[in-house]
Write a protein that holds these residues in place. Structure first.
Motif, PDB file in Angstrom:
ATOM      1  N   ALA A 139      16.387  11.312 -56.157  1.00  0.00           N
ATOM      2  CA  ALA A 139      16.143  11.825 -54.809  1.00  0.00           C
ATOM      3  C   ALA A 139      16.201  10.702 -53.782  1.00  0.00           C
ATOM      4  N   TRP A 140      15.679   9.544 -54.134  1.00  0.00           N
ATOM      5  CA  TRP A 140      15.718   8.401 -53.207  1.00  0.00           C
ATOM      6  C   TRP A 140      17.165   8.035 -52.878  1.00  0.00           C
ATOM      7  N   ALA A 141      18.024   8.005 -53.907  1.00  0.00           N
ATOM      8  CA  ALA A 141      19.435   7.685 -53.674  1.00  0.00           C
ATOM      9  C   ALA A 141      20.085   8.744 -52.783  1.00  0.00           C
ATOM     10  N   GLY A 142      19.771  10.011 -53.020  1.00  0.00           N
ATOM     11  CA  GLY A 142      20.330  11.082 -52.200  1.00  0.00           C
ATOM     12  C   GLY A 142      19.857  11.002 -50.755  1.00  0.00           C
ATOM     13  N   VAL A 143      18.587  10.685 -50.569  1.00  0.00           N
ATOM     14  CA  VAL A 143      18.027  10.568 -49.216  1.00  0.00           C
ATOM     15  C   VAL A 143      18.690   9.424 -48.463  1.00  0.00           C
ATOM     16  N   GLN A 144      18.846   8.290 -49.123  1.00  0.00           N
ATOM     17  CA  GLN A 144      19.477   7.146 -48.461  1.00  0.00           C
ATOM     18  C   GLN A 144      20.925   7.447 -48.109  1.00  0.00           C
ATOM     19  N   TRP A 145      21.624   8.160 -48.996  1.00  0.00           N
ATOM     20  CA  TRP A 145      23.019   8.516 -48.729  1.00  0.00           C
ATOM     21  C   TRP A 145      23.123   9.412 -47.497  1.00  0.00           C
ATOM     22  N   TRP A 146      22.247  10.405 -47.395  1.00  0.00           N
ATOM     23  CA  TRP A 146      22.332  11.326 -46.256  1.00  0.00           C
ATOM     24  C   TRP A 146      21.929  10.653 -44.954  1.00  0.00           C
ATOM     25  N   LEU A 147      20.893   9.832 -45.000  1.00  0.00           N
ATOM     26  CA  LEU A 147      20.411   9.187 -43.780  1.00  0.00           C
ATOM     27  C   LEU A 147      21.385   8.127 -43.270  1.00  0.00           C
ATOM     28  N   GLY A 160      15.641  24.407 -48.018  1.00  0.00           N
ATOM     29  CA  GLY A 160      14.394  25.077 -48.336  1.00  0.00           C
ATOM     30  C   GLY A 160      14.613  26.314 -49.189  1.00  0.00           C
ATOM     31  N   ILE A 161      15.648  27.093 -48.850  1.00  0.00           N
ATOM     32  CA  ILE A 161      15.954  28.304 -49.627  1.00  0.00           C
ATOM     33  C   ILE A 161      16.371  27.936 -51.046  1.00  0.00           C
ATOM     34  N   SER A 178      14.428  20.779 -59.211  1.00  0.00           N
ATOM     35  CA  SER A 178      13.502  21.362 -58.239  1.00  0.00           C
ATOM     36  C   SER A 178      12.889  20.287 -57.344  1.00  0.00           C
ATOM     37  N   ILE A 179      12.432  19.196 -57.945  1.00  0.00           N
ATOM     38  CA  ILE A 179      11.821  18.117 -57.166  1.00  0.00           C
ATOM     39  C   ILE A 179      12.852  17.489 -56.237  1.00  0.00           C
ATOM     40  N   PHE A 180      14.076  17.310 -56.739  1.00  0.00           N
ATOM     41  CA  PHE A 180      15.150  16.747 -55.918  1.00  0.00           C
ATOM     42  C   PHE A 180      15.387  17.599 -54.676  1.00  0.00           C
ATOM     43  N   LEU A 181      15.462  18.909 -54.849  1.00  0.00           N
ATOM     44  CA  LEU A 181      15.727  19.800 -53.721  1.00  0.00           C
ATOM     45  C   LEU A 181      14.551  19.834 -52.743  1.00  0.00           C
ATOM     46  N   ILE A 182      13.343  19.790 -53.262  1.00  0.00           N
ATOM     47  CA  ILE A 182      12.171  19.790 -52.376  1.00  0.00           C
ATOM     48  C   ILE A 182      12.149  18.512 -51.540  1.00  0.00           C
ATOM     49  N   VAL A 183      12.423  17.375 -52.169  1.00  0.00           N
ATOM     50  CA  VAL A 183      12.490  16.117 -51.421  1.00  0.00           C
ATOM     51  C   VAL A 183      13.576  16.203 -50.350  1.00  0.00           C
ATOM     52  N   GLY A 184      14.730  16.797 -50.713  1.00  0.00           N
ATOM     53  CA  GLY A 184      15.802  16.950 -49.742  1.00  0.00           C
ATOM     54  C   GLY A 184      15.381  17.788 -48.549  1.00  0.00           C
ATOM     55  N   ALA A 185      14.715  18.923 -48.818  1.00  0.00           N
ATOM     56  CA  ALA A 185      14.273  19.797 -47.729  1.00  0.00           C
ATOM     57  C   ALA A 185      13.255  19.092 -46.836  1.00  0.00           C
ATOM     58  N   LEU A 186      12.310  18.380 -47.438  1.00  0.00           N
ATOM     59  CA  LEU A 186      11.297  17.666 -46.658  1.00  0.00           C
ATOM     60  C   LEU A 186      11.931  16.547 -45.828  1.00  0.00           C
ATOM     61  N   THR A 187      12.926  15.864 -46.390  1.00  0.00           N
ATOM     62  CA  THR A 187      13.589  14.774 -45.675  1.00  0.00           C
ATOM     63  C   THR A 187      14.333  15.285 -44.450  1.00  0.00           C
ATOM     64  N   VAL A 188      15.091  16.371 -44.636  1.00  0.00           N
ATOM     65  CA  VAL A 188      15.849  16.915 -43.509  1.00  0.00           C
ATOM     66  C   VAL A 188      14.892  17.364 -42.408  1.00  0.00           C
ATOM     67  N   ASN A 189      13.807  18.028 -42.782  1.00  0.00           N
ATOM     68  CA  ASN A 189      12.815  18.454 -41.784  1.00  0.00           C
ATOM     69  C   ASN A 189      12.197  17.256 -41.076  1.00  0.00           C
ATOM     70  N   GLN A 190      11.934  16.188 -41.818  1.00  0.00           N
ATOM     71  CA  GLN A 190      11.336  14.997 -41.211  1.00  0.00           C
ATOM     72  C   GLN A 190      12.308  14.337 -40.243  1.00  0.00           C
ATOM     73  N   GLN A 191      13.610  14.313 -40.591  1.00  0.00           N
ATOM     74  CA  GLN A 191      14.600  13.725 -39.691  1.00  0.00           C
ATOM     75  C   GLN A 191      14.756  14.554 -38.421  1.00  0.00           C
ATOM     76  N   VAL A 192      14.753  15.879 -38.568  1.00  0.00           N
ATOM     77  CA  VAL A 192      14.847  16.750 -37.392  1.00  0.00           C
ATOM     78  C   VAL A 192      13.636  16.540 -36.481  1.00  0.00           C
ATOM     79  N   ALA A 193      12.440  16.440 -37.081  1.00  0.00           N
ATOM     80  CA  ALA A 193      11.234  16.190 -36.289  1.00  0.00           C
ATOM     81  C   ALA A 193      11.307  14.822 -35.601  1.00  0.00           C
ATOM     82  N   TYR A 194      11.853  13.841 -36.302  1.00  0.00           N
ATOM     83  CA  TYR A 194      12.018  12.508 -35.711  1.00  0.00           C
ATOM     84  C   TYR A 194      12.927  12.564 -34.491  1.00  0.00           C
TER      85      TYR A 194
END
Length: 734
Positions: free
Chosen positions: A678-686, A613-614, A363-379
């Motif tokens: 989650a940090w590893a996943g975020v770095q991989w996607w970015l 998010g879903i 759950s925490i992993f997915l929430i971090v993922g959703a927040l990261t994608v939203n933050q990148q889109v806003a950026y």
């Protein structure tokens, strides 16, 4: 790039007997199409120029006409069934005329079945590359410098694709050299079925998907399913005290453990089967919603036998995974102990706690993922791009105004709210230009074209007001001006291009050269252009890519009329539409805004954010259901302890905190495990973005706090209920 030189396909077939046939596609963008008798045109988006061999390689189902010679006619065009109905109704379309852009007259030589949605490209019109059209002349160019064609080869059944691919470097070396226009070519083979999900090359016929996201969401779906299985286990064991006596009595009456295991597994199968049936119904109802999110036509394969076979297999696997542990656990109760009211539940607490931790890690992993994608889109939406995308209106299909595009620009400038206007087919949005982008090889004057000094550069044709209207910043020299007739052979470079050419700190007045001949290069007559200005780098492609070299030239490319305006755009649109109807009667008036076109580039990331998010919401809800069950179990197990504590003076609040505190520890453990994952996943996607947002500790902390608050709210009901129970009844019950 996914494109090749015009001559590559033919030369490949001549060089390698393994190749049975070849065909090419050339994308010139959209066209305004009408019948010969009609006055009004319709914009067609899926128009490709191609060879007559296209029907030998691709499995088009030809409904009318002869596939063997349909595109051998230099004026021939093959159209889809829906296009035929659009222009000619139910009458036969063969032999009928279609006019493209009021200048290209074609004759329908074939009608083919509409291409399926699941195709890596879609075509409603296929125009012959024979004849003397500009596209046909480009197709006959015998050089290696205009990489504008998507080429396909059909191998013979006995051919080995890997061996053929190993021969391609020598083929490139033979046909491509400094004298033929560049060192940028590399040919590779890709299976047709791999293109849509595995090719991320520039120049594909359409925007592709990404197999990584398919794997990613499949994995997420599996984890959500595992969370649901864990819940079933926890719910089953939480209810074990109510079924303990049933197990004891059945064993006393002669039931074997195997009988009980089969009974509990059967219950699991029934519950899972009902769940799968409900899930299919829910998926059917939500198909349209997910189709809107993904912008893809989705449908369940309800008529396919394999679909039901897959459901049966999935039901069996999930039922076994979810029911195995509870069935083995419950059937192991000793009848003597359970009939005395003793059940060995506490010994399994570590396993159940571990399962809960796993749920909240996901759950925490997915929430971090959703927040990261939203933050990148806003950026992306807020990043300084090097051009001004706001308050710019785009009138599309400006070529329909010919020869009045200049007069239309003048009329547009008279509207009070309009600040400046420009006519160009190129805008700084990838995939948004009506004129497909092309690279061309240039070199600095004073050197010979060779692999050491050729620069592959984007070449855009613009007018005098382009730089002003788009808000580009001139950092050296000047923009184009009507006061300088010599600007007809001038060029404005971006900083990256100036650096690639090595023009030094004073690039103004220096010259660059390219092969003459327009879209069909002439190696013997190079053209020279004088640098009159340098603009600051601006993002004209996705932020996933570095800013490449770009050159602006004075020239006609009337795909858009771009209008910078102030205030309310409605009055501007009204004035523009009125002028359009006067100057281009019968042609559709279409417009958009530059910021909308820019946002469209990142629609995939926005959809990804919604899906994450879903999934995150599903995971948290399902995990909390499990936590709710585990709270009920724990409260039931500690009824006597809670009663004694209350007798000794413990308050309701202290008991609630005591019970909730144990689950808080589980959330903290889950957070500690989830953060590095989650940090590893975020770095991989970015990593797929050259320009990316800084994802700080706030994102991880927010995910942890959100899960903690939801978990506290979930456990509060049973904790408060147990803490407020009558201690006398609790002790007497025990």
């Amino acid at each position: 790039m996914a494109t090749t030189p015009a001559m590559a396909a033919t030369a490949l077939q001549q060089e390698f007997p393994e190749i049975e046939s070849t065909t090419r596609f050339l994308d010139y963008g959209t066209y305004l199409v009408r019948t010969a008798e009609a006055k009004e045109s319709v914009k067609e988006y899926h128009v490709l120029w191609t060879d007559s061999t296209v029907f030998k390689i691709f499995s088009f189902h030809v409904l009318e006409g002869n596939a063997n010679n349909a595109l051998a006619d230099p004026y021939g065009v093959a159209i889809s069934k829906r296009t035929a109905v659009k222009y000619f109704g139910n009458a036969s379309a063969l032999g009928k005329s279609l006019v493209l852009d009021n200048r290209i007259h074609t004759q329908v030589t074939a009608v083919f079945e509409d291409l399926p949605a699941a195709s890596h490209f879609h075509a409603d019109m296929l125009i012959s590359l024979a004849g003397d059209w500009p596209a046909a002349r480009e197709a006959r160019f015998n050089g290696f410098s205009n990489n504008n064609f998507n080429s396909y080869v059909l191998l013979r059944p006995e051919a080995d694709a890997q061996r053929l691919e190993a021969k391609l470097p020598s083929f490139v070396e033979k046909y491509n050299g400094p004298s033929k226009g560049g060192d940028f070519a590399r040919l590779e083979l890709m299976p047709l079925l791999d293109i849509h999900l595995h090719s991320q090359l520039r120049g594909e016929l359409e925007t592709n998907g990404d197999i990584i996201y398919v794997y990613l969401f499949f994995t997420v779906a599996v984890f959500v399913l595992i969370i649901a299985c864990i819940n079933f286990m926890n719910l089953a064991t939480a209810q074990s005290t109510q079924r303990a006596k049933e197990v004891g009595i059945r064993k006393v009456l002669g039931s074997q453990r195997g009988h009980l295991v089969r009974q509990f597994l059967l219950e699991s199968f029934i519950i899972t089967g009902v769940g799968f049936a409900a899930a299919v119904g829910l998926a059917y109802l939500l198909t349209s919603m997910f189709s809107n999110i993904l912008q893809k036509p989705l449908q369940l394969p309800l008529t396919e036998p394999w679909f039901y076979a897959a459901l049966c297999v999935a039901t069996f696997i999930v039922s076994f995974l979810a029911g195995a542990y509870p069935s083995l656990f419950l059937s192991a109760f000793k009848p003597v102990d359970v009939l005395k009211g003793q059940t060995p539940l506490r010994s399994r607490g570590v396993l159940r706690s571990g399962l809960v931790v796993f749920q909240f890690v996901v759950s925490i992993f997915l929430i971090v993922g959703a927040l990261t994608v939203n933050q990148q889109v806003a950026y992306i939406q807020n990043k300084k791009l090097g051009f001004e995308k706001d308050h710019v209106l785009l009138v599309k299909d400006a070529y329909a105004l010919r020869p009045n595009s200049g007069a239309y620009k003048t009329e547009a400038a008279k509207i009070p709210a309009v600040r400046s206007t420009t006519v160009s087919g190129f805008i700084p949005v990838e995939g948004g230009s009506d004129f497909p982008r092309r690279d061309r090889s240039f070199w600095r004057e004073g050197t010979q074209p060779s692999s050491d000094n050729l620069v592959n550069i984007q070449q855009w044709s613009v007018d005098f007001d382009y730089i002003t209207t788009l808000g580009l910043e001139v950092v050296d020299g000047r923009g184009f001006s009507e006061d300088f007739p010599s600007d007809s052979v001038g060029v404005v470079l971006n900083k990256t291009a100036a650096d690639h050419f090595g023009l030094g700190p004073d690039p103004i007045g220096k010259r660059i050269a390219t092969f003459g001949g327009g879209r069909v290069p002439d190696f013997d007559h190079p053209l020279f252009y004088t640098v009159v200005g340098v603009v600051d780098d601006f993002h004209f492609s996705s932020l996933k890519e570095n800013i490449g070299p770009l050159a602006l030239f004075l020239g006609r490319s009337d795909g858009f009329v771009s209008i910078r305006f102030d205030g309310d755009p409605r009055r501007v649109i009204e004035g523009l539409e009125a002028a359009w109807k006067r100057m281009a009667p019968g042609q559709p008036f279409q417009y958009s805004f530059l910021d909308q076109e820019f946002g469209r580039m990142y629609a995939g990331e926005q959809r990804l954010a919604k899906l994450f998010g879903i999934f995150a919401a599903f995971a948290v809800i399902i995990a909390c259901v499990g936590l709710f069950a585990l709270t009920a179990y724990t409260s039931r197990q500690r009824t006597k302890e809670i009663g004694i504590r209350k007798v000794l003076g413990a308050s309701v609040a202290s008991i609630v905190f005591l019970l909730s505190g144990e689950f808080t520890k589980l959330i903290v453990i889950a957070f500690v495990i989830a953060v590095p994952l989650a940090w590893a996943g975020v770095q991989w996607w970015l990593e797929s973005f050259t320009y990316k947002a800084e994802v700080g500790l706030v994102v991880y902390a927010a995910a942890g706090i959100l899960v903690l608050v939801i978990a506290w709210l979930t456990t509060w009901y049973h904790s408060y209920r147990a803490a407020s129970a009558d201690p006398v009844k609790s002790i007497r019950t025990e």
